[in-house]
Write a protein that holds these residues in place. Sequence first.
Motif, PDB file in Angstrom:
ATOM      1  N   THR A 103     -13.671  -3.692  -8.681  1.00 19.12           N
ATOM      2  CA  THR A 103     -12.258  -3.434  -8.643  1.00 19.12           C
ATOM      3  C   THR A 103     -12.132  -3.279  -7.119  1.00 19.12           C
ATOM      4  N   GLY A 104     -10.658  -3.748  -7.006  1.00 17.11           N
ATOM      5  CA  GLY A 104     -10.473  -4.053  -5.499  1.00 17.11           C
ATOM      6  C   GLY A 104      -9.202  -4.400  -4.311  1.00 17.11           C
ATOM      7  N   GLY A 105      -8.879  -4.537  -3.839  1.00 10.68           N
ATOM      8  CA  GLY A 105      -8.141  -5.466  -2.764  1.00 10.68           C
ATOM      9  C   GLY A 105      -8.624  -7.341  -3.071  1.00 10.68           C
ATOM     10  N   PRO A 106      -8.227  -7.785  -2.838  1.00  8.08           N
ATOM     11  CA  PRO A 106      -8.301  -9.040  -2.245  1.00  8.08           C
ATOM     12  C   PRO A 106      -8.617  -8.977  -0.809  1.00  8.08           C
ATOM     13  N   GLY A 107     -10.548  -9.574  -0.804  1.00  8.85           N
ATOM     14  CA  GLY A 107     -10.803  -9.497   0.475  1.00  8.85           C
ATOM     15  C   GLY A 107     -11.896  -8.421   0.885  1.00  8.85           C
ATOM     16  N   SER A 108     -11.693  -7.372  -0.442  1.00 10.06           N
ATOM     17  CA  SER A 108     -12.194  -5.862  -0.154  1.00 10.06           C
ATOM     18  C   SER A 108     -13.821  -6.137  -0.209  1.00 10.06           C
ATOM     19  N   GLY A 109     -14.311  -7.421  -0.571  1.00  6.78           N
ATOM     20  CA  GLY A 109     -15.713  -7.355  -0.851  1.00  6.78           C
ATOM     21  C   GLY A 109     -16.296  -7.673  -1.942  1.00  6.78           C
ATOM     22  N   LYS A 110     -15.713  -7.323  -2.807  1.00  6.37           N
ATOM     23  CA  LYS A 110     -16.424  -7.203  -4.441  1.00  6.37           C
ATOM     24  C   LYS A 110     -17.271  -8.454  -5.020  1.00  6.37           C
ATOM     25  N   GLY A 111     -17.028  -9.644  -4.473  1.00  3.66           N
ATOM     26  CA  GLY A 111     -18.052 -10.556  -4.603  1.00  3.66           C
ATOM     27  C   GLY A 111     -19.071 -10.460  -3.752  1.00  3.66           C
ATOM     28  N   THR A 112     -18.873 -10.092  -2.838  1.00  2.00           N
ATOM     29  CA  THR A 112     -20.197 -10.464  -1.565  1.00  2.00           C
ATOM     30  C   THR A 112     -21.493  -9.229  -2.299  1.00  2.00           C
ATOM     31  N   MET A 213      -9.252  -6.630   4.624  1.00  2.00           N
ATOM     32  CA  MET A 213      -8.930  -7.319   3.669  1.00  2.00           C
ATOM     33  C   MET A 213      -7.817  -8.845   3.819  1.00  2.00           C
ATOM     34  N   VAL A 214      -6.917  -9.131   4.810  1.00  3.23           N
ATOM     35  CA  VAL A 214      -6.123  -9.975   5.027  1.00  3.23           C
ATOM     36  C   VAL A 214      -7.392 -11.032   5.471  1.00  3.23           C
ATOM     37  N   LYS A 215      -7.932 -10.332   6.824  1.00  2.00           N
ATOM     38  CA  LYS A 215      -8.405 -11.045   8.342  1.00  2.00           C
ATOM     39  C   LYS A 215      -9.314 -11.556   7.319  1.00  2.00           C
ATOM     40  N   ARG A 216     -10.285 -10.732   6.218  1.00  2.00           N
ATOM     41  CA  ARG A 216     -11.402 -11.730   5.346  1.00  2.00           C
ATOM     42  C   ARG A 216     -10.836 -13.061   4.621  1.00  2.00           C
ATOM     43  N   VAL A 217     -10.038 -12.630   3.815  1.00  2.90           N
ATOM     44  CA  VAL A 217      -9.312 -13.817   3.451  1.00  2.90           C
ATOM     45  C   VAL A 217      -9.130 -15.077   4.061  1.00  2.90           C
ATOM     46  N   ASN A 219     -10.191 -15.813   6.402  1.00  2.00           N
ATOM     47  CA  ASN A 219     -11.426 -16.384   7.384  1.00  2.00           C
ATOM     48  C   ASN A 219     -12.357 -17.007   5.967  1.00  2.00           C
ATOM     49  N   ARG A 220     -12.082 -16.761   4.894  1.00  2.00           N
ATOM     50  CA  ARG A 220     -13.163 -16.859   4.176  1.00  2.00           C
ATOM     51  C   ARG A 220     -14.056 -18.329   4.121  1.00  2.00           C
ATOM     52  N   ASN A 221     -12.706 -19.072   3.786  1.00  2.00           N
ATOM     53  CA  ASN A 221     -12.986 -20.543   4.088  1.00  2.00           C
ATOM     54  C   ASN A 221     -13.649 -21.729   3.127  1.00  2.00           C
ATOM     55  N   GLU A 222     -13.190 -20.946   1.948  1.00  2.00           N
ATOM     56  CA  GLU A 222     -14.055 -21.767   0.347  1.00  2.00           C
ATOM     57  C   GLU A 222     -13.072 -23.399   0.590  1.00  2.00           C
ATOM     58  N   GLY A 223     -12.195 -23.591   1.171  1.00  2.00           N
ATOM     59  CA  GLY A 223     -11.140 -23.977   0.255  1.00  2.00           C
ATOM     60  C   GLY A 223     -10.541 -23.308  -0.984  1.00  2.00           C
ATOM     61  N   ARG A 224     -10.247 -22.475  -1.145  1.00  2.00           N
ATOM     62  CA  ARG A 224      -9.595 -21.846  -2.195  1.00  2.00           C
ATOM     63  C   ARG A 224      -7.457 -21.900  -1.926  1.00  2.00           C
ATOM     64  N   VAL A 232      -1.749 -14.215  -0.417  1.00  2.00           N
ATOM     65  CA  VAL A 232      -2.439 -13.305  -0.277  1.00  2.00           C
ATOM     66  C   VAL A 232      -1.341 -12.481   0.185  1.00  2.00           C
ATOM     67  N   LYS A 233      -0.387 -12.160   1.029  1.00  2.00           N
ATOM     68  CA  LYS A 233       0.687 -11.079   0.675  1.00  2.00           C
ATOM     69  C   LYS A 233       0.983 -10.781  -0.608  1.00  2.00           C
ATOM     70  N   GLU A 234       1.649 -12.017  -1.607  1.00  2.00           N
ATOM     71  CA  GLU A 234       1.766 -11.568  -3.136  1.00  2.00           C
ATOM     72  C   GLU A 234       0.582 -10.788  -3.728  1.00  2.00           C
TER      73      GLU A 234
END
Length: 316
Positions: A103-112, A213-217, A219-224, A232-234
């Motif tokens: 767990t962790g916030g959006p873009g915290s790097g969980k998936g990676t 986290m916001v910066k990573r999200v 820059n993710r560039n996966e078309g999500r 991302v704020k929400e």
Amino acid sequence: MRTNLQGDKLAYNTNKLSYRHTRGNHTERNYDKRVENNDPSTMKSKYEQRGKWKDPNPIYKELIGPESVAAFMRVNVQTENGTPIKDVEAFHFTTSILFASSTGGPGSGKGTQCLKIAETFGFDHIGAGDLLRKEIHSDSENGAMIQKLMKEGSIAPSEVTVKLIKKAIESAENRKFLIDGFPRSEENRVAYERIIGAEPNFVLFFDCPEEVMVKRVLNRNEGRVDDNEHTVKERLKVYKAITLPVANHYAKKGKLYKVDGTGTQEEIFERVRPIFASLRYILCSPAAMLPSIYLHQDHDFSELIYSFLQLCFLPN
Ligand SMILES: Nc1ncnc2c1ncn2[C@@H]1O[C@H](COP(=O)(O)OP(=O)(O)O)[C@@H](O)[C@H]1O
Ligand SMILES: O=c1ccn([C@@H]2O[C@H](COP(=O)(O)OP(=O)(O)O)[C@@H](O)[C@H]2O)c(=O)[nH]1
């Protein structure tokens, strides 16, 4: 001396079954001494006297339950000359199923990080968000509803997510699952426990500052649909209000392992690695763990194993 069903001579009576030992003698005296030395209570008091006793790491308490230890014993109990005792109940080995979550916030790097963990340590990686995205693209009846919630930064209904996770678990061959990005709410957690019938053995928490986290999200560039400034704020609001309390729940149970989520992917993985490295040793090679311990049928083996792990593998 007793004999088993195959007529092999057993070294000791039934509650003194000899355990195959790579060194040393299998004499009765030697055996008794070893039982005494390795008895959990003797071991504990010995180390307490020396001021060296520490309570075992909770991860291992969860993993090495009496069930797997008992099975381990059945497989490994041998006669004096090293042949297995065939009338010992069963010869199968069952390790407990291991459920880890991240767990962790959006873009915290969980998936990676979860992908790296899965690849390195042989877990089945089940990404909750990935399952939901697949559902959107599969034109299922829930697809449109999930997409709408994702776009808003909200959480999908627990029943839907848990059923997808269950299906993924059932179709996997592995017994070690890394469930990524889940549970995200108290309701998710309860539904998971009810439907899967288990709770995670431990939970990794990636701790990362909001701006990173916001910066990573962005820059993710996966078309999500949800990787935009508004969503991302929400998601961050939802994360703080609804997901963090679940992380706190696991923290109170001693199951949360906080990892600093800043730095490069490699640096983060080096923080995660030690947790899984010791798990791998335990899970993949239980027979290698206890080469010189004699087991006593009536003991609670789990304590013995905890002591052993504590002395040999755990850094603190
Ligand atoms: N340590 C890191 N440094 C820089 N970028 C990273 C790092 N870890 C992951 N990323 C990138 O940041 C984005 C979000 O990472 P991801 O693992 O998808 O996070 P999460 O699953 O927590 O949302 C991805 O594009 C990923 O490649
Ligand atoms: O258990 C889950 C996991 C994900 N999501 C939804 O999927 C989105 C993306 O989640 P994911 O874990 O893929 O990405 P992250 O938010 O970590 O970047 C979330 O914002 C939620 O809308 C959900 O509803 N339940």
